[in-house]
Design a protein around this motif. Structure first.
Motif, mmCIF file in Angstrom:
data_model
loop_
_atom_site.group_PDB
_atom_site.id
_atom_site.type_symbol
_atom_site.label_atom_id
_atom_site.label_comp_id
_atom_site.label_asym_id
_atom_site.label_seq_id
_atom_site.Cartn_x
_atom_site.Cartn_y
_atom_site.Cartn_z
ATOM 1 N N THR A 231 39.510 28.590 45.810
ATOM 2 C CA THR A 231 38.816 28.471 44.526
ATOM 3 C C THR A 231 38.221 29.760 43.970
ATOM 4 O O THR A 231 37.571 29.734 42.924
ATOM 5 C CB THR A 231 37.665 27.459 44.675
ATOM 6 O OG1 THR A 231 36.746 27.944 45.673
ATOM 7 C CG2 THR A 231 38.179 26.092 45.110
ATOM 8 N N GLY A 232 38.397 30.889 44.654
ATOM 9 C CA GLY A 232 37.695 32.104 44.260
ATOM 10 C C GLY A 232 38.181 32.715 42.960
ATOM 11 O O GLY A 232 39.352 32.580 42.580
ATOM 12 N N ARG A 233 37.261 33.404 42.289
ATOM 13 C CA ARG A 233 37.617 34.149 41.080
ATOM 14 C C ARG A 233 36.596 35.264 40.871
ATOM 15 O O ARG A 233 35.390 35.048 40.917
ATOM 16 C CB ARG A 233 37.675 33.241 39.849
ATOM 17 C CG ARG A 233 38.215 33.961 38.606
ATOM 18 C CD ARG A 233 38.551 32.969 37.510
ATOM 19 N NE ARG A 233 39.090 33.605 36.324
ATOM 20 C CZ ARG A 233 40.347 34.004 36.161
ATOM 21 N NH1 ARG A 233 41.204 33.825 37.157
ATOM 22 N NH2 ARG A 233 40.761 34.575 35.045
ATOM 23 N N TYR A 234 37.119 36.479 40.625
ATOM 24 C CA TYR A 234 36.261 37.632 40.385
ATOM 25 C C TYR A 234 35.830 37.710 38.919
ATOM 26 O O TYR A 234 36.596 37.358 38.017
ATOM 27 C CB TYR A 234 37.003 38.937 40.715
ATOM 28 C CG TYR A 234 37.251 39.179 42.175
ATOM 29 C CD1 TYR A 234 36.207 39.520 43.028
ATOM 30 C CD2 TYR A 234 38.535 39.107 42.715
ATOM 31 C CE1 TYR A 234 36.428 39.767 44.373
ATOM 32 C CE2 TYR A 234 38.772 39.357 44.050
ATOM 33 C CZ TYR A 234 37.717 39.682 44.875
ATOM 34 O OH TYR A 234 37.942 39.928 46.209
ATOM 35 N N THR A 235 34.624 38.200 38.715
ATOM 36 C CA THR A 235 34.134 38.545 37.381
ATOM 37 C C THR A 235 33.397 39.868 37.494
ATOM 38 O O THR A 235 32.583 40.058 38.400
ATOM 39 C CB THR A 235 33.170 37.481 36.826
ATOM 40 O OG1 THR A 235 33.845 36.222 36.746
ATOM 41 C CG2 THR A 235 32.669 37.868 35.435
ATOM 42 N N SER A 236 33.683 40.795 36.570
ATOM 43 C CA SER A 236 33.088 42.123 36.617
ATOM 44 C C SER A 236 32.101 42.334 35.479
ATOM 45 O O SER A 236 32.175 41.679 34.430
ATOM 46 C CB SER A 236 34.188 43.186 36.537
ATOM 47 O OG SER A 236 33.635 44.479 36.429
ATOM 48 N N SER A 237 31.202 43.286 35.674
ATOM 49 C CA SER A 237 30.258 43.657 34.615
ATOM 50 C C SER A 237 30.978 44.204 33.391
ATOM 51 O O SER A 237 30.426 44.224 32.290
ATOM 52 C CB SER A 237 29.278 44.719 35.131
ATOM 53 O OG SER A 237 29.960 45.917 35.468
ATOM 54 N N ASN A 238 32.244 44.635 33.568
ATOM 55 C CA ASN A 238 33.008 45.166 32.434
ATOM 56 C C ASN A 238 33.707 44.073 31.631
ATOM 57 O O ASN A 238 34.456 44.370 30.700
ATOM 58 C CB ASN A 238 34.022 46.215 32.906
ATOM 59 C CG ASN A 238 35.010 45.660 33.933
ATOM 60 O OD1 ASN A 238 35.311 44.477 33.954
ATOM 61 N ND2 ASN A 238 35.513 46.534 34.807
ATOM 62 N N GLY A 239 33.492 42.794 32.012
ATOM 63 C CA GLY A 239 34.048 41.672 31.256
ATOM 64 C C GLY A 239 35.394 41.182 31.738
ATOM 65 O O GLY A 239 35.900 40.166 31.236
ATOM 66 N N LEU A 240 35.986 41.855 32.721
ATOM 67 C CA LEU A 240 37.282 41.434 33.242
ATOM 68 C C LEU A 240 37.109 40.360 34.312
ATOM 69 O O LEU A 240 36.054 40.255 34.942
ATOM 70 C CB LEU A 240 38.029 42.625 33.828
ATOM 71 C CG LEU A 240 38.382 43.736 32.830
ATOM 72 C CD1 LEU A 240 39.022 44.913 33.551
ATOM 73 C CD2 LEU A 240 39.302 43.203 31.729
ATOM 74 N N THR A 241 38.179 39.575 34.526
ATOM 75 C CA THR A 241 38.143 38.520 35.532
ATOM 76 C C THR A 241 39.431 38.520 36.346
ATOM 77 O O THR A 241 40.435 39.123 35.961
ATOM 78 C CB THR A 241 37.961 37.128 34.891
ATOM 79 O OG1 THR A 241 39.071 36.870 34.015
ATOM 80 C CG2 THR A 241 36.659 37.050 34.093
ATOM 81 N N GLY A 242 39.390 37.823 37.491
ATOM 82 C CA GLY A 242 40.582 37.648 38.315
ATOM 83 C C GLY A 242 41.126 38.957 38.858
ATOM 84 O O GLY A 242 40.390 39.901 39.153
ATOM 85 N N ASP A 243 42.451 39.039 38.958
ATOM 86 C CA ASP A 243 43.098 40.226 39.509
ATOM 87 C C ASP A 243 42.889 41.471 38.657
ATOM 88 O O ASP A 243 43.057 42.595 39.142
ATOM 89 C CB ASP A 243 44.601 39.972 39.671
ATOM 90 C CG ASP A 243 44.905 38.945 40.758
ATOM 91 O OD1 ASP A 243 44.125 38.877 41.733
ATOM 92 O OD2 ASP A 243 45.907 38.223 40.626
ATOM 93 N N SER A 244 42.518 41.291 37.388
ATOM 94 C CA SER A 244 42.318 42.429 36.491
ATOM 95 C C SER A 244 41.137 43.297 36.892
ATOM 96 O O SER A 244 41.016 44.445 36.445
ATOM 97 C CB SER A 244 42.112 41.931 35.046
ATOM 98 O OG SER A 244 43.239 41.228 34.586
#
Length: 343
Positions: A231-244
């Motif tokens: 179920t994991g998913r990344y979110t960055s402070s730069n607004g990108l998500t997932g593998d991006s």
């Protein structure tokens, strides 16, 4: 009757003392097991470990305040469903792939003896200080980064600050690295620097070929791992998500998923005083969640370079904060607020 009353009072006092003992943080050294347990209200949150077989000190396991383990079990304690790749990915650690040409990152028992002259080892040398209070604790340790022949490359002094805030477990690590008698160069490379390897459920869903641990504890190769419950998913402070998120810069990144039927958030925060701030993120969908401020040439496709160098006796310092949360939904706005608090 008076005797029974005295017994009752004595039992009450002993019970109260026992309860008080387990209230808040407690640090328990276990030298025979080469570990220092970090307990909160009597429950293990993590342990500082320096097993000989891992070639570096590390934190393992890492649990939420309510007892959910967020780190992968393999290779120390393989669990059904674990990927069996990258045996050097253990718990939470800090090291690097190229330090004066030595690979400290990839060292493990999987390296053949004939090839080990290319790998460095980080040796725990001392517990300098420890302190535990109700909602805060600290542990100061020392280590040496050495060549295969034992020659010293870097001295390390690390301070861990552990805290529980709003039922979230927060680990703040500050590491000072000091060059010994020779200059030290950290070449711009991919693998580094501060990282956690997460439990299978918190990986991002993937259909890649892999090996995993089956119900009998054996490694099983499959053309594609099952994605049910992943179920994991990344979110960055730069607004990108997932593998991006991989190979982009940001001041924080969080990985969110579901484990043991509860929402989990693992966040890593960079700090403005760090070399290479804001760092690049080596955040992989298969469960490696790493921040690497020293790999600029790799992550920028050669547009930038850092190649951090230290003169003999010179020091550099890295500070990262790890958030481990369960049972709540944490938004990017929440992460921004936490970032201001930890900085």
């Amino acid at each position: 009757m008076k005797y029974l009353c005295l017994i009752a009072i004595s039992c009450f006092v002993m019970e109260a003392a026992a309860q008080k003992k387990w209230e808040g943080f407690e640090i328990v050294e276990k030298p025979a097991g080469k570990r220092v347990d970090i307990l909160y209200n009597g429950r293990l949150l993590t342990a500082y470990r320096y097993d000989d077989s891992v070639f570096k000190p590390f934190l393992y396991p890492v649990n939420t305040v309510d007892g959910i383990t967020v780190t992968r079990g393999y290779p120390l304690e393989p669990r059904k469903g674990d990927r069996s790749d990258h045996p050097h990915h253990v718990g939470v650690w800090l090291n690097y792939e190229s330090v004066n040409g030595l690979d400290f990152w990839n060292n493990s028992t999987a390296i053949e003896p004939a090839r080990r002259n290319a790998y460095g080892t980080i040796l725990h040398t001392a517990i300098e200080a420890k302190e535990a209070h109700k909602d805060k604790a600290s542990l100061v340790v020392r280590a040496k980064w050495v060549r295969p022949n034992g020659q010293l490359v870097l001295n390390e002094r690390t301070t861990y600050k552990f805290s529980v805030v709003n039922n979230d477990f927060i680990i703040d690590r500050t590491t000072t690295l000091t060059a010994d008698k020779d200059s030290v160069k950290f070449k711009d490379v991919k693998d580094g620097l501060f990282a956690i390897r997460v439990a299978r459920e918190l990986e991002q869903p993937s259909t890649e070929k892999s090996e995993y641990i089956d119900e009998h504890g054996n490694k099983t190769e499959v053309p594609a791992l099952p994605t049910s419950g992943i179920t994991g998913r990344y979110t960055s402070s730069n607004g990108l998500t997932g593998d991006s998120v991989w190979s982009t810069q940001g001041t924080w990144v969080m990985l969110q998923g579901i484990k043991d039927n509860k929402p989990i958030t693992i966040g890593i925060f960079d700090h403005p005083g760090n070399p290479g701030y804001p760092a690049y993120w080596h955040a992989r969908g298969y469960g490696l969640f790493s921040v690497n401020p020293l790999g600029r040439a790799i992550f920028s496709n050669g547009k930038e370079r850092l190649n951090l160098s230290l003169a003999p006796g010179q020091s550099t310092q890295f500070r990262y904060t790890l958030l481990v949360s369960s049972g709540k939904n944490i938004s990017p706005a929440d992460m921004e607020k936490i970032a201001k608090q930890v900085n």
